[in-house]
Design an enzyme around this catalytic site. Structure first.
Site, PDB file in Angstrom:
ATOM      1  N   CYS A   1       3.617  -4.332   3.892  1.00 35.83           N
ATOM      2  CA  CYS A   1       2.685  -3.567   3.054  1.00 35.83           C
ATOM      3  C   CYS A   1       3.079  -2.104   2.961  1.00 35.83           C
ATOM      4  O   CYS A   1       2.544  -1.365   2.141  1.00 35.83           O
ATOM      5  CB  CYS A   1       1.260  -3.683   3.568  1.00 35.83           C
ATOM      6  SG  CYS A   1       1.058  -2.996   5.216  1.00 35.83           S
TER       7      CYS A   1
ATOM      8  N   ASP B   1       2.481   0.182   5.189  1.00 34.52           N
ATOM      9  CA  ASP B   1       1.547   1.063   5.874  1.00 34.52           C
ATOM     10  C   ASP B   1       2.167   1.609   7.157  1.00 34.52           C
ATOM     11  O   ASP B   1       3.007   0.957   7.779  1.00 34.52           O
ATOM     12  CB  ASP B   1       0.249   0.319   6.203  1.00 34.52           C
ATOM     13  CG  ASP B   1      -0.553   0.036   4.946  1.00 34.52           C
ATOM     14  OD1 ASP B   1      -0.179   0.548   3.886  1.00 34.52           O
ATOM     15  OD2 ASP B   1      -1.548  -0.691   5.038  1.00 34.52           O
TER      16      ASP B   1
ATOM     17  N   CYS C   1      -4.224   0.869   4.726  1.00 32.93           N
ATOM     18  CA  CYS C   1      -5.402   0.257   4.148  1.00 32.93           C
ATOM     19  C   CYS C   1      -6.647   0.536   5.008  1.00 32.93           C
ATOM     20  O   CYS C   1      -6.549   1.066   6.118  1.00 32.93           O
ATOM     21  CB  CYS C   1      -5.195  -1.246   4.039  1.00 32.93           C
ATOM     22  SG  CYS C   1      -5.200  -2.047   5.648  1.00 32.93           S
TER      23      CYS C   1
ATOM     24  N   CYS D   1      -3.159  -5.997  10.246  1.00 35.56           N
ATOM     25  CA  CYS D   1      -3.472  -4.565  10.284  1.00 35.56           C
ATOM     26  C   CYS D   1      -3.849  -4.128  11.694  1.00 35.56           C
ATOM     27  O   CYS D   1      -3.543  -3.011  12.110  1.00 35.56           O
ATOM     28  CB  CYS D   1      -4.603  -4.237   9.319  1.00 35.56           C
ATOM     29  SG  CYS D   1      -4.405  -4.953   7.685  1.00 35.56           S
TER      30      CYS D   1
HETATM   31 FE1  FES Z   1      -1.032  -2.874   5.656  1.00 37.37          FE
HETATM   32 FE2  FES Z   1      -3.469  -3.346   6.353  1.00 37.37          FE
HETATM   33  S1  FES Z   1      -2.546  -3.908   4.497  1.00 37.37           S
HETATM   34  S2  FES Z   1      -1.957  -2.404   7.508  1.00 37.37           S
END
Ligand code: FES
Length: 134
Positions: free
Chosen positions: A36, A38, A61, A105
């Site tokens: 993702c 992140d 997120c 996450c």
């Molecule tokens: Fe990437 Fe939650 S979608 S950490």
């Protein structure tokens, strides 16, 4: 698609605890999720073998923000060994659960914390008894 979030997740997302960074952190952990994109960074300050202060920055997120906030709350005041034992499952449980597709996450939060502790051990010596005594 709107996964069902617990009230605790929403509360920590809206009012995250321990956001920011420490001026002179004793340990820093950065963890990213290549899927993702992140990214999470955790700073710890250690006193007498305990996490005296902890801050996080998360570029991610809502679940990543909520789990980072929760993991900092759980780790604060704990010994490094106790904080090392916090798992992503523990974080999710404390938040009254996460939607299955969001479990990764919470992995980010626990891993960043563990990396910060390992960073501290690398810089200052120490580590879990099983490693030290092995
Ligand atoms: Fe990437 Fe939650 S979608 S950490």
């Amino acid at each position: 698609m709107s996964p069902a979030y617990s009230e605790k997740v929403l509360e920590h997302f809206k009012n995250p605890r321990n956001v920011g960074e420490l001026e002179n952190p004793d340990g820093v952990g950065v963890e990213g999720n290549p899927v993702c994109g992140d990214l999470m960074e955790i700073h710890i300050q250690v006193q007498d073998g305990r996490i005296a202060d902890i801050k996080f920055k998360t570029f991610g997120c809502g679940s990543a923000i909520a789990t980072s906030s929760m993991v900092t709350e759980m780790a604060k005041g704990k010994t490094l060994e106790e904080a090392m034992a916090i798992t992503r499952g523990d974080v999710a449980n404390e938040l009254d659960g996460l939607p299955p597709q969001k479990m990764h996450c919470s992995n980010l939060a626990a891993d960043a914390l563990h990396k910060a502790i390992k960073d501290y051990w690398e810089k200052h010596g120490g580590g879990p008894p099983e490693e030290a005594g092995a």
